[in-house]
Design a protein around this motif. Structure first.
Motif, short mmCIF file in Angstrom:
data_model
loop_
_atom_site.label_atom_id
_atom_site.label_comp_id
_atom_site.label_asym_id
_atom_site.label_seq_id
_atom_site.Cartn_x
_atom_site.Cartn_y
_atom_site.Cartn_z
N ALA A 96 0.94 -1.43 -0.07
CA ALA A 96 0.05 0.02 0.04
C ALA A 96 0.84 1.10 0.05
N ASN A 97 0.51 2.26 -0.58
CA ASN A 97 1.04 3.52 -0.58
C ASN A 97 0.42 4.14 0.83
N ARG A 98 1.16 4.76 1.52
CA ARG A 98 1.03 5.49 2.65
C ARG A 98 1.35 7.03 3.03
N SER A 99 0.62 7.47 3.93
CA SER A 99 1.10 8.92 4.27
C SER A 99 1.69 8.28 5.66
N TYR A 100 2.80 9.15 6.22
CA TYR A 100 3.53 8.73 7.49
C TYR A 100 3.65 10.06 8.20
N GLU A 115 4.83 13.03 6.05
CA GLU A 115 5.63 12.50 4.72
C GLU A 115 4.56 12.10 3.86
N THR A 116 4.42 12.51 2.70
CA THR A 116 3.71 12.60 1.68
C THR A 116 3.89 11.64 0.46
N GLY A 117 5.25 11.28 0.45
CA GLY A 117 5.76 10.93 -0.72
C GLY A 117 4.93 9.92 -1.80
N GLU A 118 4.54 8.97 -1.06
CA GLU A 118 3.87 7.71 -1.69
C GLU A 118 2.58 7.93 -1.98
N ILE A 119 1.79 9.11 -1.44
CA ILE A 119 0.68 9.56 -1.70
C ILE A 119 0.72 10.43 -2.89
N VAL A 120 1.49 11.50 -2.85
CA VAL A 120 1.40 12.41 -3.98
C VAL A 120 2.13 11.79 -5.33
N SER A 121 2.90 10.60 -5.25
CA SER A 121 3.34 10.20 -6.42
C SER A 121 2.40 9.18 -7.05
N MET A 122 1.19 9.01 -6.42
CA MET A 122 0.15 8.04 -7.06
C MET A 122 -0.39 8.72 -8.38
N THR A 123 -0.38 10.18 -8.55
CA THR A 123 -0.57 10.64 -9.97
C THR A 123 0.49 11.05 -10.79
N ASP A 124 -0.11 11.82 -11.89
CA ASP A 124 0.98 12.33 -12.79
C ASP A 124 1.49 13.56 -12.27
N MET A 141 -3.29 17.49 12.43
CA MET A 141 -2.14 17.42 12.97
C MET A 141 -1.16 18.14 12.24
N ALA A 142 -1.16 18.35 11.03
CA ALA A 142 -0.09 19.16 10.42
C ALA A 142 -0.96 20.62 9.97
N GLY A 143 -1.86 21.00 10.87
CA GLY A 143 -2.62 21.95 10.44
C GLY A 143 -2.20 23.28 11.49
N ARG A 144 -1.17 23.25 12.36
CA ARG A 144 -0.82 24.72 12.99
C ARG A 144 0.59 24.97 12.45
N GLY A 145 0.95 26.05 12.04
CA GLY A 145 2.03 26.36 11.62
C GLY A 145 2.60 25.66 10.52
N THR A 146 1.78 25.35 9.34
CA THR A 146 2.03 24.44 8.44
C THR A 146 3.20 25.07 7.52
N THR A 147 4.15 24.14 7.45
CA THR A 147 5.13 24.58 6.31
C THR A 147 5.74 23.42 5.30
N VAL A 148 5.94 23.66 4.12
CA VAL A 148 6.79 22.59 3.45
C VAL A 148 8.11 22.63 3.72
N VAL A 149 8.62 21.30 3.79
CA VAL A 149 9.95 21.12 4.36
C VAL A 149 10.60 19.86 3.30
N PRO A 150 11.93 19.84 3.34
CA PRO A 150 12.64 18.83 2.65
C PRO A 150 11.98 17.54 3.31
N SER A 151 11.85 16.48 2.75
CA SER A 151 11.33 14.97 2.96
C SER A 151 12.46 14.51 3.73
N MET A 152 12.29 13.78 4.52
CA MET A 152 13.31 12.83 5.37
C MET A 152 13.36 11.74 4.79
N ILE A 153 12.50 11.21 3.72
CA ILE A 153 12.84 9.93 3.05
C ILE A 153 12.91 9.83 1.58
#
Length: 177
Positions: free
Chosen positions: A2-6, A109-118, A40-52
């Protein structure tokens, strides 16, 4: 597989050159970024480099604020599920785990989810951080304040999809202690 969000917690946010010193596992969710992760990612939300992964497709946010928002929404949802032992157990497990794994930041970490589309993964994460997460927070805040009963009823009717993620000290992608 499965593709997952972490979802993780850490006392600092990832940079282009370093991951945080201690990364604690919070939760993973199959095939989606659930409402709980967005809140849980909704307060002070900022895009950062992935750890994965290589692209900048991580999201960091304030731990205390995100955890409080989730607890408040779980309380509002629970007002219609007082006799649901499965929901009560889910809330107890979730809140105990969040207390145990507490840190300064959430890192989603969103990589597996956002990679499911083109679509471009980095653009998808920017949109997630600037539109989807704030929209989920606004809906939750209105529901908590008693101004969003229809949305709250829809979340309550499908609470497993929104809140019943896998919470553990070890996720598919775990980091050394």
């Amino acid at each position: 597989m499965a593709n997952r969000s972490y979802l993780y917690s850490a006392d600092s946010i990832p940079t282009e050159t370093e991951n945080p010193g201690r990364i604690r596992c919070i939760s993973e969710h199959n095939w989606d970024i659930p409402l709980a992760h967005k809140l849980m990612a909704g307060r002070g939300t900022t895009v950062v480099p992935s750890m994965i992964w290589n692209p900048p497709i991580g999201i960091a946010a304030d731990y205390a604020g995100g955890a409080a928002l989730l607890r408040d929404l779980l309380g509002a949802v629970g007002k219609g599920l007082e006799d649901d032992a499965e929901f009560a157990a889910c809330v107890a497990r979730t809140t105990a785990h969040l207390k145990q794994q507490q840190a300064r930041y959430f890192v989603l970490e969103t990589g597996e989810i956002v990679s499911m589309t083109d679509d471009d993964p980095a653009a998808s994460v920017r949109r997630l951080a600037s539109e989807d997460v704030p929209e989920a927070v606004a809906e939750a805040e209105a529901a908590i304040a008693g101004r969003n009963d229809a949305w709250l009823a829809s979340v309550r009717a499908d609470w497993q999809r929104h809140f019943a993620s896998f919470y553990s000290e070890a996720l598919y992608f775990s980091f050394p202690a």
